[in-house]
Design an enzyme around this catalytic site. Sequence first.
Site, mmCIF file in Angstrom:
data_model
loop_
_atom_site.group_PDB
_atom_site.id
_atom_site.type_symbol
_atom_site.label_atom_id
_atom_site.label_comp_id
_atom_site.label_asym_id
_atom_site.label_seq_id
_atom_site.Cartn_x
_atom_site.Cartn_y
_atom_site.Cartn_z
ATOM 1 N N GLY A 99 2.709 3.766 1.377
ATOM 2 C CA GLY A 99 3.279 3.984 2.704
ATOM 3 C C GLY A 99 3.775 5.403 2.894
ATOM 4 N NE ARG A 100 8.683 6.235 -0.273
ATOM 5 C CZ ARG A 100 9.948 6.351 -0.584
ATOM 6 N NH1 ARG A 100 10.644 7.329 -0.061
ATOM 7 N NH2 ARG A 100 10.532 5.510 -1.400
ATOM 8 C CG ASP B 227 6.286 2.943 -7.418
ATOM 9 O OD1 ASP B 227 5.661 4.012 -7.572
ATOM 10 O OD2 ASP B 227 5.980 2.106 -6.550
ATOM 11 C CE LYS C 272 8.395 7.643 -4.120
ATOM 12 N NZ LYS C 272 8.904 6.893 -5.273
ATOM 13 C CG ASP D 18 5.085 -3.548 -4.946
ATOM 14 O OD1 ASP D 18 5.730 -4.551 -5.297
ATOM 15 O OD2 ASP D 18 5.587 -2.628 -4.276
ATOM 16 N N GLY E 252 7.236 7.502 6.143
ATOM 17 C CA GLY E 252 6.339 8.197 5.227
ATOM 18 C C GLY E 252 7.004 9.330 4.452
ATOM 19 N N GLY F 23 0.829 -1.221 0.000
ATOM 20 C CA GLY F 23 0.000 0.000 0.000
ATOM 21 C C GLY F 23 0.851 1.253 0.000
HETATM 22 P P1 AMP Z 1 9.019 0.781 -3.236
HETATM 23 O O1 AMP Z 1 9.977 -0.367 -3.288
HETATM 24 O O2 AMP Z 1 9.668 2.119 -3.132
HETATM 25 O O3 AMP Z 1 8.041 0.739 -4.335
HETATM 26 O O4 AMP Z 1 8.216 0.631 -1.860
HETATM 27 C C1 AMP Z 1 7.670 -0.584 -1.390
HETATM 28 C C2 AMP Z 1 6.708 -0.318 -0.270
HETATM 29 O O5 AMP Z 1 7.356 0.329 0.825
HETATM 30 C C3 AMP Z 1 5.531 0.566 -0.630
HETATM 31 O O6 AMP Z 1 4.414 0.100 0.091
HETATM 32 C C4 AMP Z 1 5.972 1.932 -0.134
HETATM 33 O O7 AMP Z 1 4.885 2.784 0.128
HETATM 34 C C5 AMP Z 1 6.707 1.559 1.151
HETATM 35 N N1 AMP Z 1 7.709 2.576 1.538
HETATM 36 C C6 AMP Z 1 8.879 2.864 0.936
HETATM 37 N N2 AMP Z 1 9.530 3.825 1.606
HETATM 38 C C7 AMP Z 1 8.762 4.194 2.655
HETATM 39 C C8 AMP Z 1 8.885 5.134 3.711
HETATM 40 N N3 AMP Z 1 9.938 5.931 3.843
HETATM 41 N N4 AMP Z 1 7.872 5.211 4.611
HETATM 42 C C9 AMP Z 1 6.792 4.407 4.511
HETATM 43 N N5 AMP Z 1 6.632 3.499 3.554
HETATM 44 C C10 AMP Z 1 7.599 3.369 2.623
HETATM 45 MG MG MG Z 2 6.479 0.941 -5.070
#
Ligand code: AMP
Ligand code: MG
Length: 486
Positions: free
Chosen positions: A86-87, A253, A107, A243, A120, A84
């Site tokens: 997350g940020r 992403d 973002k 994802d 986040g 989901g």
């Molecule tokens: P990503 O590999 O960047 O696509 O992120 C994978 C997951 O980790 C997704 O659910 C993002 O929203 C979450 N995520 C990445 N960085 C952060 C962060 N600093 N704080 C919260 N969630 C994060």
């Molecule tokens: Mg992602």
Amino acid sequence: MKHHHHYLTLNPALYHRQDAMPLDNPRLMHFNHALHETLSDSPVDKVDWRRVIGADNAAFPNEFQPLAMVYAGHQFGQWAGQLGDGRGLLLTQVFDKQGKLQDLHLKGAGKTPFSRFGDGRAMIDSTVREYLGSHALSMLGVPSSNALGCVVSDTPIMRQQMVRAAALLRVSDCHVRLGHFEWLAVYHPELFGEFSYQMMAAYYPKIDRYDIDEFLRQVCKNTAKLIAKWQLVGFSHGVMNTDNLNITGTTLDFGPFGMMERFNPSWINNHSDHHGRYTYQNQPTIGHWNLQRWLACFELLSVKDSVMADCLDAYKTTLHDSYDEGICQKIGLPKDSTSLSLAYEFVGLLKTYELDYTNSFRALAALLDDGCAHEQALLATLNDELRHQEHGWERWQDWLARHQAHMRHTTSTQESVQKIRQTNPVYILRNAMAERAIQGALDDDFSEMARLFELLSRPFDVQSIAVKDDTTPTHRHDMTPVSCMS
Ligand code: AMP
Ligand code: MG
């Protein structure tokens, strides 16, 4: 801006409505005026974008109704369960001037119920890389998210040390990921059918509303076209988890991505990718694997195995056809079997002698037209490098003779050189360029970022604002993988 927050009309199980967490003292690092113009009728609207990107809820127009989406996914080949936003927050959806729905997604907007252990927030480094990377791909004609602007702030965040948080306002035609379907299939199968038909109507309105098989086929084909374009331009996404792929075939992403410089298809640009799952050369296979995971969810709608197999075949055929068409164009020839052999041989030369992917293709223009000093210099470098390689010179001369002969039989010099210049950029976002922009931004100096933004706005044209480093490949020994820390 014409708002149409379609996502809000979906089942509330799919998202969490919430405010953003404001950043302290946000300053614009850059704003994409050209992109803004595609979204809004008036060049200056009443929105204070600096404050919006700084996650200041008070600056959000009334139509904004921020939400965090929930989805799941396979990460590095393993089921990762619920993920989901997350940020990031989907602020609103708007119709652009062409009537196409675009998501405004912030973002770095703070914690959500899906943040797990994260804060986040986003670092300056990854924000600058995504900002320039998504702009560069868009301008190269590769379907990609883009960004309206980005800010740096005084909000401290902890990474290896305390650093300042940044944020970026992403614009994309779709944030619905393969992982959305995976989430529903596992956690809310009773909503799967309704969601699938809603997504089909929203993103594939031309398909008959009950023809789910055709929807699956189109998603597979669009993913194939996207990955073919990545391969042609030398883009390595770096973290192709389910994802991180959406259902319209738009690059999403940006994490530890990289552009091919000296051509090494097995180069691992993601520091955390220990087994090289997401190398450039693996992207077509990984796309197939991801779609397989996605298609399997549709058993819930009684889609037949044979249909899924057909969709995967369509993926393979579309990817091969698009790549083959494009790679022939890159050497200035129409697609036929001789052109294809020549193109694959040329790619082989680049690989064997680790030549610069972008510069070597562009240098071919100098063989047909000696009017451009920059291309002449690229050709001189290419000749020089090959002269010093074992069998390099002979192979190159032999290839050139056959290329010339085939060109004479099939097309005109003028057409050929035009194809080469239209399909092979002069400028790509090399790692060292992104690093220079980041170093500037860390010191609150955004001038390099602005220069690169300009340069990458017209990647196919030789420009006077370029410096030598913009077209110089990183030395083999200086290539370091990009950290996943963001
Ligand atoms: P990503 O590999 O960047 O696509 O992120 C994978 C997951 O980790 C997704 O659910 C993002 O929203 C979450 N995520 C990445 N960085 C952060 C962060 N600093 N704080 C919260 N969630 C994060
Ligand atoms: Mg992602």
